[in-house]
Each structure stands twice: as C-alpha cells, then as structure tokens.
Design a protein around this motif. Structure first.
Motif, PDB file in Angstrom:
ATOM      1  N   ALA A 152       6.415   8.433   9.827  1.00  0.00           N
ATOM      2  CA  ALA A 152       6.264   9.546  10.764  1.00  0.00           C
ATOM      3  C   ALA A 152       5.532  10.708  10.113  1.00  0.00           C
ATOM      4  CB  ALA A 152       7.636   9.991  11.256  1.00  0.00           C
ATOM      5  N   LYS A 153       5.488  10.757   8.777  1.00  0.00           N
ATOM      6  CA  LYS A 153       4.807  11.837   8.073  1.00  0.00           C
ATOM      7  C   LYS A 153       3.291  11.690   8.118  1.00  0.00           C
ATOM      8  CE  LYS A 153       8.582  12.451   4.717  1.00  0.00           C
ATOM      9  NZ  LYS A 153       8.907  12.400   3.251  1.00  0.00           N
ATOM     10  N   GLY A 154       2.792  10.446   8.105  1.00  0.00           N
ATOM     11  CA  GLY A 154       1.354  10.237   8.093  1.00  0.00           C
ATOM     12  C   GLY A 154       0.963   8.914   7.466  1.00  0.00           C
ATOM     13  N   LEU A 155      -0.277   8.851   6.967  1.00  0.00           N
ATOM     14  CA  LEU A 155      -0.854   7.634   6.399  1.00  0.00           C
ATOM     15  C   LEU A 155      -0.900   7.728   4.878  1.00  0.00           C
ATOM     16  CD1 LEU A 155      -2.506   4.933   6.824  1.00  0.00           C
ATOM     17  CD2 LEU A 155      -4.549   6.376   6.760  1.00  0.00           C
ATOM     18  N   TYR A 156      -0.353   6.725   4.223  1.00  0.00           N
ATOM     19  CA  TYR A 156      -0.406   6.627   2.768  1.00  0.00           C
ATOM     20  C   TYR A 156      -1.449   5.575   2.386  1.00  0.00           C
ATOM     21  CZ  TYR A 156       4.147   9.048   2.686  1.00  0.00           C
ATOM     22  OH  TYR A 156       5.172   9.948   2.839  1.00  0.00           O
ATOM     23  N   VAL A 157      -2.420   5.956   1.563  1.00  0.00           N
ATOM     24  CA  VAL A 157      -3.375   5.002   1.025  1.00  0.00           C
ATOM     25  C   VAL A 157      -2.903   4.642  -0.373  1.00  0.00           C
ATOM     26  CG1 VAL A 157      -5.763   4.569   0.365  1.00  0.00           C
ATOM     27  CG2 VAL A 157      -5.251   5.919   2.411  1.00  0.00           C
ATOM     28  N   LEU A 158      -2.597   3.359  -0.570  1.00  0.00           N
ATOM     29  CA  LEU A 158      -1.967   2.893  -1.797  1.00  0.00           C
ATOM     30  C   LEU A 158      -2.963   2.141  -2.671  1.00  0.00           C
ATOM     31  CD1 LEU A 158       1.108   1.393   0.067  1.00  0.00           C
ATOM     32  CD2 LEU A 158       1.033   3.638  -1.050  1.00  0.00           C
ATOM     33  N   ASP A 159      -2.605   2.005  -3.946  1.00  0.00           N
ATOM     34  CA  ASP A 159      -3.407   1.168  -4.837  1.00  0.00           C
ATOM     35  C   ASP A 159      -3.366  -0.276  -4.335  1.00  0.00           C
ATOM     36  OD1 ASP A 159      -3.446  -0.720  -7.440  1.00  0.00           O
ATOM     37  OD2 ASP A 159      -4.639   1.078  -7.811  1.00  0.00           O
ATOM     38  N   ALA A 160      -4.497  -0.950  -4.422  1.00  0.00           N
ATOM     39  CA  ALA A 160      -4.583  -2.306  -3.883  1.00  0.00           C
ATOM     40  C   ALA A 160      -3.584  -3.255  -4.537  1.00  0.00           C
ATOM     41  CB  ALA A 160      -6.004  -2.841  -4.045  1.00  0.00           C
ATOM     42  N   GLU A 161      -3.226  -2.995  -5.806  1.00  0.00           N
ATOM     43  CA  GLU A 161      -2.325  -3.882  -6.538  1.00  0.00           C
ATOM     44  C   GLU A 161      -0.885  -3.379  -6.568  1.00  0.00           C
ATOM     45  OE1 GLU A 161      -3.536  -6.720  -7.450  1.00  0.00           O
ATOM     46  OE2 GLU A 161      -5.571  -6.118  -6.877  1.00  0.00           O
ATOM     47  N   ALA A 162      -0.581  -2.330  -5.820  1.00  0.00           N
ATOM     48  CA  ALA A 162       0.758  -1.744  -5.875  1.00  0.00           C
ATOM     49  C   ALA A 162       1.813  -2.726  -5.382  1.00  0.00           C
ATOM     50  CB  ALA A 162       0.788  -0.469  -5.040  1.00  0.00           C
ATOM     51  N   ASP A 163       2.886  -2.886  -6.182  1.00  0.00           N
ATOM     52  CA  ASP A 163       3.987  -3.740  -5.742  1.00  0.00           C
ATOM     53  C   ASP A 163       5.005  -2.894  -4.972  1.00  0.00           C
ATOM     54  OD1 ASP A 163       5.408  -2.303  -7.649  1.00  0.00           O
ATOM     55  OD2 ASP A 163       5.404  -3.932  -9.118  1.00  0.00           O
ATOM     56  N   GLU A 164       6.100  -3.517  -4.584  1.00  0.00           N
ATOM     57  CA  GLU A 164       7.058  -2.830  -3.711  1.00  0.00           C
ATOM     58  C   GLU A 164       7.661  -1.603  -4.374  1.00  0.00           C
ATOM     59  OE1 GLU A 164      11.164  -3.988  -1.346  1.00  0.00           O
ATOM     60  OE2 GLU A 164       9.516  -5.435  -1.399  1.00  0.00           O
ATOM     61  N   SER A 165       7.902  -1.671  -5.677  1.00  0.00           N
ATOM     62  CA  SER A 165       8.489  -0.514  -6.372  1.00  0.00           C
ATOM     63  C   SER A 165       7.520   0.661  -6.403  1.00  0.00           C
ATOM     64  CB  SER A 165       8.895  -0.912  -7.796  1.00  0.00           C
ATOM     65  OG  SER A 165       7.761  -1.283  -8.556  1.00  0.00           O
ATOM     66  N   VAL A 166       6.229   0.380  -6.578  1.00  0.00           N
ATOM     67  CA  VAL A 166       5.221   1.441  -6.587  1.00  0.00           C
ATOM     68  C   VAL A 166       5.087   2.045  -5.188  1.00  0.00           C
ATOM     69  CG1 VAL A 166       2.782   1.968  -6.976  1.00  0.00           C
ATOM     70  CG2 VAL A 166       3.985   0.412  -8.522  1.00  0.00           C
TER      71      VAL A 166
END
Length: 257
Positions: A152-166
């Motif tokens: 609900a806060k917005g869009l997070y752009v994550l590292d392509a290799e990020a695992d669930e903990s990251v």
C-alpha cells in the motif's frame, strides 16, 4: 467480291451490346461446354491426359510474430502499482523511433514468478523484443525493473538476485516509487541520476534514469530512461534502457505534453 468496310465505332458497340453484328462480321464462336467425358484418343492411340485442375489460391502469409500481449486478456489492476505484480500480466511497447508505432518491432514486458513475501506482492519482469519472426531477451539493458514488490506504500524495485530475506529487509524501508514520486534532480554527486514526473496524453507518469553528464565525461549515448505508470506499468523506455538506443512506448505514451 463485295468489300465490307467496318467502322471502328461499330466494332466497339458490337463488343459492348447484344445488337446483331454488322453484315459480313461473324460473332466469335461460344466457348466449348465443359464435359465429363474421357478425352479422345490421340493419333497414336494414347489418350490425352486430363487438364490439370486450377491451383489453389496461395495461403495467406502468417503474421510475423504472435501478439506479444493478447488484447483484453487480463482485467485491469485493482490497486496502484498492482499491474507490476499481476500474474501473467503483459505490457506491449512499440518502436516509435520513426514517430509511428512499428508493429513488427515490439518489446513485451511480461510478469512472472508472482508470490507473496511478508504481506507484499512480489514478481519478476522479463523484457522480450520481437522483430519480425525473431525474438530476443533484452532484460539486460540499464534501469529496467526486473524484480519488484508492491504494498500500500508504493512500488519497491529490488535487486534481481534478492532472496526472500533481502526482500523482507527492503520492505521495512520506504518504497522506491510512490505516486507522485519524490523528485530527484541529476547532479554529479548522484552520477546524474534523476526521478521526475512527465505529463502525457494518458496522464502523469514517473520517469527515471540518468541524464547526459554536464562535465564532458561522456561523448556517446549516455542517457537512459524508463517511464512507469501506477495503472499501466512500464509505459516507455529509451536510450541505454532500450535495444539499439531507440524509443519504445505503449500506445498513447509516445509523446509529452
């Protein structure tokens, strides 16, 4: 012998009407009737081969490529940014480098691997360019969101290799983009990266990338930009974010107001 003079206009009239032919001019013989009888033997006694059947009309040429994104295949997203995590979602961006959309040069942005992490919807994006009958993965270009999360806060752009903990750790921070976004001006200190709002005929979009350095450190194409919409997803990309540095956009997002 009596000579018959045929006036040219009478010949034209005879060809276009059913009036009797002028004296001395015989109408052409009617074409022979079709018959199912076997052909008559030739002088050598062999029967002539039957006439070949007319060839079928050539088949219509197949489309250059299947539609990357079937029209109306999915309902509209229910919430802002949800288009980025919509299972089997797809966004079609056409090459507008010559100002008109090129139907045989399209980038399909596909949503896949949708799942939930710590209450957030998470997905990956794949960018495939269709050129005629060929296709190639162009996900390696700069600035392209490849791994995203939506709350609900917005869009997070994550590292392509990020695992669930990251991903879980990232969700504890403010989102990468809200609507409207936090404006970032390009400076030497931030490597000329920027975030801005652009008005288009279909509404405001968030654009980000890097501007051309003002210190003369780049003499080639150094600018790249991706524009996103909370309801339409990735709407345009160009420069170093695009194959061959050309401009691709969804229909209606090819111009700026």
């Amino acid at each position: 012998m009596r000579r018959v003079t045929i006036v040219p206009i009478l010949v034209a009239l005879a060809a276009c009407s059913s009036a009797p032919s002028p004296e001395g001019v015989q109408p052409p013989a009617p074409p022979p009737r079709a018959t199912s009888a076997e052909p008559a033997p030739s002088a050598s006694g062999a029967r002539a081969a039957p006439a070949a059947a007319p060839s079928a009309a050539p088949a219509a040429e197949a489309p250059q490529h299947p539609a990357p994104c079937p029209e109306g295949a999915l309902p509209p997203p229910a919430a802002p940014w949800a288009v980025f995590v919509q299972d089997k979602g797809c966004m079609a961006l056409f090459n507008y480098n010559l100002r008109n959309p090129e139907p045989d040069d399209v980038i399909a942005v596909e949503v896949y691997d949708t799942h939930r992490v710590t209450g957030a919807d998470v997905a990956r994006l794949r960018y495939t360019q269709y050129i005629g009958k060929e296709k190639q993965d162009v996900s390696y270009r700069e600035h392209l969101p490849l791994h995203v999360a939506v709350t609900a806060k917005g869009l997070y752009v994550l590292d392509a290799e990020a695992d669930e903990s990251v991903v879980t750790a990232a969700l504890k921070k403010p989102p990468t983009y809200t609507h409207p976004p936090r404006i970032v001006k390009p400076t030497k200190g931030n490597n000329y990266r920027y975030v801005t709002v652009v008005k288009t005929p279909r509404g405001e979009v968030t654009c980000f990338g890097h501007a051309h350095p003002r210190d003369g450190s780049c003499e080639d194409t150094c600018t790249g930009e991706v524009c996103i919409s909370p309801t339409k997803g990735v709407v345009s990309l160009g420069g170093t974010a695009s194959p061959s540095f050309e401009f691709f956009a969804q229909e209606g997002f090819d111009g700026r107001e």
